[in-house]
Design an enzyme around this catalytic site. Structure first.
Site, PDB file in Angstrom:
ATOM      1  N   ASP A   1     -29.721  40.456 -58.342  1.00  0.00           N
ATOM      2  CA  ASP A   1     -29.901  39.605 -57.162  1.00  0.00           C
ATOM      3  C   ASP A   1     -29.011  40.024 -55.999  1.00  0.00           C
ATOM      4  O   ASP A   1     -29.376  39.851 -54.834  1.00  0.00           O
ATOM      5  CB  ASP A   1     -29.615  38.138 -57.505  1.00  0.00           C
ATOM      6  CG  ASP A   1     -30.804  37.464 -58.182  1.00  0.00           C
ATOM      7  OD1 ASP A   1     -31.913  38.021 -58.146  1.00  0.00           O
ATOM      8  OD2 ASP A   1     -30.607  36.370 -58.737  1.00  0.00           O
TER       9      ASP A   1
ATOM     10  N   GLY B   1     -27.283  43.274 -55.702  1.00  0.00           N
ATOM     11  CA  GLY B   1     -27.436  44.677 -55.311  1.00  0.00           C
ATOM     12  C   GLY B   1     -28.844  45.042 -54.867  1.00  0.00           C
ATOM     13  O   GLY B   1     -29.017  45.956 -54.051  1.00  0.00           O
TER      14      GLY B   1
ATOM     15  N   TYR C   1     -31.272  42.656 -53.770  1.00  0.00           N
ATOM     16  CA  TYR C   1     -31.778  41.753 -52.733  1.00  0.00           C
ATOM     17  C   TYR C   1     -30.701  41.450 -51.672  1.00  0.00           C
ATOM     18  O   TYR C   1     -30.950  41.546 -50.487  1.00  0.00           O
ATOM     19  CB  TYR C   1     -32.246  40.429 -53.332  1.00  0.00           C
ATOM     20  CG  TYR C   1     -33.404  40.524 -54.313  1.00  0.00           C
ATOM     21  CD1 TYR C   1     -34.149  41.692 -54.464  1.00  0.00           C
ATOM     22  CD2 TYR C   1     -33.746  39.431 -55.097  1.00  0.00           C
ATOM     23  CE1 TYR C   1     -35.199  41.765 -55.368  1.00  0.00           C
ATOM     24  CE2 TYR C   1     -34.812  39.497 -55.998  1.00  0.00           C
ATOM     25  CZ  TYR C   1     -35.529  40.669 -56.132  1.00  0.00           C
ATOM     26  OH  TYR C   1     -36.560  40.728 -57.023  1.00  0.00           O
TER      27      TYR C   1
ATOM     28  N   GLY D   1     -26.722  37.297 -48.705  1.00  0.00           N
ATOM     29  CA  GLY D   1     -26.516  36.784 -47.350  1.00  0.00           C
ATOM     30  C   GLY D   1     -27.754  36.113 -46.778  1.00  0.00           C
ATOM     31  O   GLY D   1     -27.720  34.932 -46.423  1.00  0.00           O
TER      32      GLY D   1
ATOM     33  N   ASN E   1     -37.202  31.273 -57.361  1.00  0.00           N
ATOM     34  CA  ASN E   1     -37.255  30.031 -58.128  1.00  0.00           C
ATOM     35  C   ASN E   1     -35.897  29.380 -58.335  1.00  0.00           C
ATOM     36  O   ASN E   1     -35.812  28.199 -58.612  1.00  0.00           O
ATOM     37  CB  ASN E   1     -37.861  30.315 -59.508  1.00  0.00           C
ATOM     38  CG  ASN E   1     -37.051  31.358 -60.281  1.00  0.00           C
ATOM     39  OD1 ASN E   1     -36.826  32.464 -59.785  1.00  0.00           O
ATOM     40  ND2 ASN E   1     -36.608  31.020 -61.481  1.00  0.00           N
ATOM     41  N   TYR E   2     -34.816  30.172 -58.210  1.00  0.00           N
ATOM     42  CA  TYR E   2     -33.511  29.736 -58.690  1.00  0.00           C
ATOM     43  C   TYR E   2     -32.553  29.470 -57.548  1.00  0.00           C
ATOM     44  O   TYR E   2     -32.608  30.133 -56.520  1.00  0.00           O
ATOM     45  CB  TYR E   2     -32.903  30.856 -59.540  1.00  0.00           C
ATOM     46  CG  TYR E   2     -32.556  30.459 -60.957  1.00  0.00           C
ATOM     47  CD1 TYR E   2     -33.551  30.204 -61.883  1.00  0.00           C
ATOM     48  CD2 TYR E   2     -31.232  30.342 -61.355  1.00  0.00           C
ATOM     49  CE1 TYR E   2     -33.235  29.854 -63.184  1.00  0.00           C
ATOM     50  CE2 TYR E   2     -30.910  29.999 -62.658  1.00  0.00           C
ATOM     51  CZ  TYR E   2     -31.911  29.757 -63.570  1.00  0.00           C
ATOM     52  OH  TYR E   2     -31.584  29.420 -64.851  1.00  0.00           O
ATOM     53  N   GLU E   3     -31.632  28.530 -57.780  1.00  0.00           N
ATOM     54  CA  GLU E   3     -30.502  28.336 -56.887  1.00  0.00           C
ATOM     55  C   GLU E   3     -29.225  28.718 -57.615  1.00  0.00           C
ATOM     56  O   GLU E   3     -29.053  28.393 -58.796  1.00  0.00           O
ATOM     57  CB  GLU E   3     -30.381  26.871 -56.443  1.00  0.00           C
ATOM     58  CG  GLU E   3     -31.073  26.534 -55.135  1.00  0.00           C
ATOM     59  CD  GLU E   3     -32.595  26.524 -55.232  1.00  0.00           C
ATOM     60  OE1 GLU E   3     -33.126  26.505 -56.347  1.00  0.00           O
ATOM     61  OE2 GLU E   3     -33.247  26.527 -54.166  1.00  0.00           O
TER      62      GLU E   3
END
Ligand code: NI
Length: 637
Positions: A298, A300, A302, A305, A381-383
């Site tokens: 997530d 590296g 995506y 920021g 989908n995730y936080e």
């Protein structure tokens, strides 16, 4: 353009600086007119230059580091842009095949490309799905596809009702698309289960009570600080009681903390030069057709920021809040400001210390309070919540909060799969792990430190242990990098220490901070599997390296589609000296996720993290000076 003289050398780039840096980087010679801007960030000064500046030396040159993508040439490009009237930008092509991270706007373009592809539309038609209802999600593809070129895989679900519906309750089983991101066209559509019906989505709605009335016994709770909070925020310098630090924001790592110090008896003592979560890898453990390739990095691949939430007072954070904005960039290089990207506030943290003297009956106590610096990102989908806590006893805690919606897949199997949890007819959620890697550039009372671990060992029976009950601490000093690849050991309470041998406490031991691991796990993938090759840093929970300005990420600068080998395994192969060096402690911790029914349709927060606490750094409890609480509310004494 000139830099704002009020800027601190570690302040993130302003919106104006991002715009200027991107514009000048794009204009570098040799780039095509299709060049895109993946990220623009402050090129943080070398630590020696920064420390020299603090001692009155010259201000470090302010520079932007830009990562560009030139799809016409299928090349990534790095550019360093001097700011404040410095010289010309330098732009360097990345080696062929090295892929920069995927920009958020590329994902939007992937969705459009997939929804316009005739093969994909035919797959939808076979399932009776209206293309307008499809939720398409691009995922990084690792090294599963042969090169060359920049790629992603798309997985699909169906939305119903309205735009806020939970699409993850209706996966399209067996349907994936492979997309060439340079050309933004679909290379291939794989449809291994064309006749599978779309799940109904029943029970998938988490909104408005999820189909039941809200509970009616929740009374108001209000946090008031009539005198204001006890912290002061000046620019990005944050001071709270004995603590002070700088709060940064980074396109890849999101929230970053710099130059953390604690003032002890009038002396400001350095503890940490830079703290961040430098990588986050989520390998899934389900060999199914829409899940087997899900090994996303997530951070590296995506970058957090642009995925950072704009926080809302009273909802995400409660009380007297100060916020800082974050600046990211569009695919064209325009600055984009995320208001309220970082939340700063104080929380009551229950008990700090207490004792009742049984002779006099006197009660002494201090209530604990903590300073919270946090941000939340949404990755599909995730936080993920990134919460740093600073305590009055000089300990620091990192807590990752995991919430959001379980990632789902379709199924037609009659037999339950050992690799997933069924959520309803035709829908499962797969077992997975979330591995965080913290990069902790600790400077315990200065740069020259050494790392070790300390754990408990039982003494053997003998004259010195006649009862068989004696035990002692055993330390293992990491003199070289090869000795510093370690696992957690909860059974022996193994803790990882960074100490300064040039400074001693009152019993003659080196002053130190130690990392206390929280819950952790080993990676469950085969050691020579694709994800393990690409995330070799998962092999150990702890790594220690000497500080180097350009050693930033545990899987290297460019993990997207990389075969692996870069980062910690490459650097530490040199087996460098770690004694009285400026050491960086890397801590890898996994949140192991066998999903529960209770995690559906939205997941209550799960936590993972670690604590950094002083061990012999002070000569006694540093929190004796916290004044006693004033009686109020229901406190009688
Ligand atoms: Ni999870």
């Amino acid at each position: 353009m000139t830099s704002d003289p009020g800027l601190h050398p570690l302040d993130p780039l302003t919106a104006a600086e991002v715009a200027e840096a991107a514009r000048r980087a794009k204009a570098a010679p040799g780039l095509s007119d299709r060049v895109r801007v993946v990220s623009v960030e402050l090129r943080e000064p070398d630590k020696a230059d920064y420390l020299a500046w603090q001692e009155g030396g010259p201000s470090p040159a302010r520079e932007a580091f830009c990562v560009l993508l030139d799809p016409a040439r299928r090349r990534g490009v790095e550019a360093v842009v001097p700011l404040g009237g410095g010289g010309a930008p330098t732009a360097t092509d990345l080696p062929e095949g090295v892929q920069p991270a995927i920009h958020i706007e590329e994902f939007v373009a992937v969705v459009d490309a997939v929804r316009a592809d005739a093969r994909y539309l035919e797959a939808l038609r076979r399932r009776g799905v209206d293309p307008a209802d499809v939720h398409v999600e691009p995922w990084s593809s690792g090294t599963f596809e042969p090169g060359p070129g920049r790629q992603a895989r798309a997985i699909s679900w169906v939305r119903r009702d309205d735009d806020g519906d939970n699409p993850y309750s209706r996966p399209l089983h067996g349907l994936t698309a492979v997309v060439d991101l340079d050309e933004m066209r679909v290379l291939r559509v794989d449809d291994v289960s064309p006749g599978t019906p779309v799940p109904s989505g029943a029970g998938g709605d988490y909104r408005d009570g999820g189909g039941r009335p809200y509970r009616d016994d929740v009374r108001r709770i209000e946090i008031t600080q009539p005198d204001g909070p006890s912290f002061t925020l000046t620019g990005r310098h944050l001071a709270w009681q004995r603590w002070d630090m700088r709060v940064g924001f980074h396109p890849r790592e999101g929230l970053v903390l710099h130059d953390i110090g604690y003032t002890d008896g009038g002396e400001r003592r350095r503890i940490c030069h830079r703290a961040s979560i430098a990588e986050l890898v989520i390998p899934y453990g389900d060999p199914g057709p829409t899940t087997h390739f899900k090994n996303v990095f997530d951070i590296g691949e995506y970058g957090l920021g642009p995925l950072t939430n704009s926080l809302a007072l009273g909802c995400d954070c409660l009380g007297e809040i100060a916020y800082l904005d974050g600046v990211t960039n569009s695919w064209d290089g325009e600055p984009h400001t995320i208001p309220n990207a970082i939340c700063i506030h104080e929380e009551d943290a229950n008990l700090l210390w207490k004792h009742t003297d049984d002779h006099s009956g006197r009660v002494d106590r201090a209530r604990s309070r903590r300073l919270v610096v946090s941000s939340i990102v949404t990755v599909g989908n995730y936080e993920y919540g990134f919460f740093w806590y600073f305590h009055q006893d000089a300990s620091i805690e990192f807590e990752g909060k995991l919430t959001g919606i379980l990632h789902t897949a379709g199924t037609v199997a009659d037999e339950p799969s050992p690799h997933s949890l069924p959520l309803g007819e035709g829908i499962v959620t797969s077992h997975h792990q979330h591995f965080f890697c913290a990069r902790l550039d600790l400077d315990v009372d200065g740069r020259a430190n050494v790392a070790c671990d300390v754990e408990a060992a039982a003494d053997p029976w003998g004259p010195g242990n006649p009862d068989g009950s004696a035990f002692r601490p055993v330390r293992t000093t990491y003199e070289r990098e090869s000795q510093a690849r370690r696992l957690v050991s909860p059974g022996t309470a193994r803790r990882f220490r960074v100490e300064n041998r040039a400074r001693r406490n009152r019993i003659g031991d080196p002053v130190a901070y130690e990392l206390v691991p929280g819950d952790n796990v080993l990676p469950m993938q085969q050691p020579d599997s694709q994800v393990r090759e690409r995330a070799r840093f998962l092999d150990h929970h702890v790594w220690v390296t000497p500080y180097r300005r350009d050693e930033r990420y545990p899987a290297g600068e460019y993990p997207n589609q990389a075969p692996g080998g870069d980062g910690l395994p490459r650097w530490t192969a040199a087996d460098r000296n770690l004694v009285d060096e400026d050491v960086v402690l890397w801590y890898v911790f996994g949140a192991h996720h066998f999903p529960r029914l209770e995690d559906w349709p939205v997941m209550p927060v799960a936590r993972c993290g670690f604590e950094l606490r002083p061990v012999g750094f002070f000569d006694r409890n540093p929190a004796l000076d916290v004044p006693p609480p004033t009686a109020g509310h229901a406190c009688e004494r």
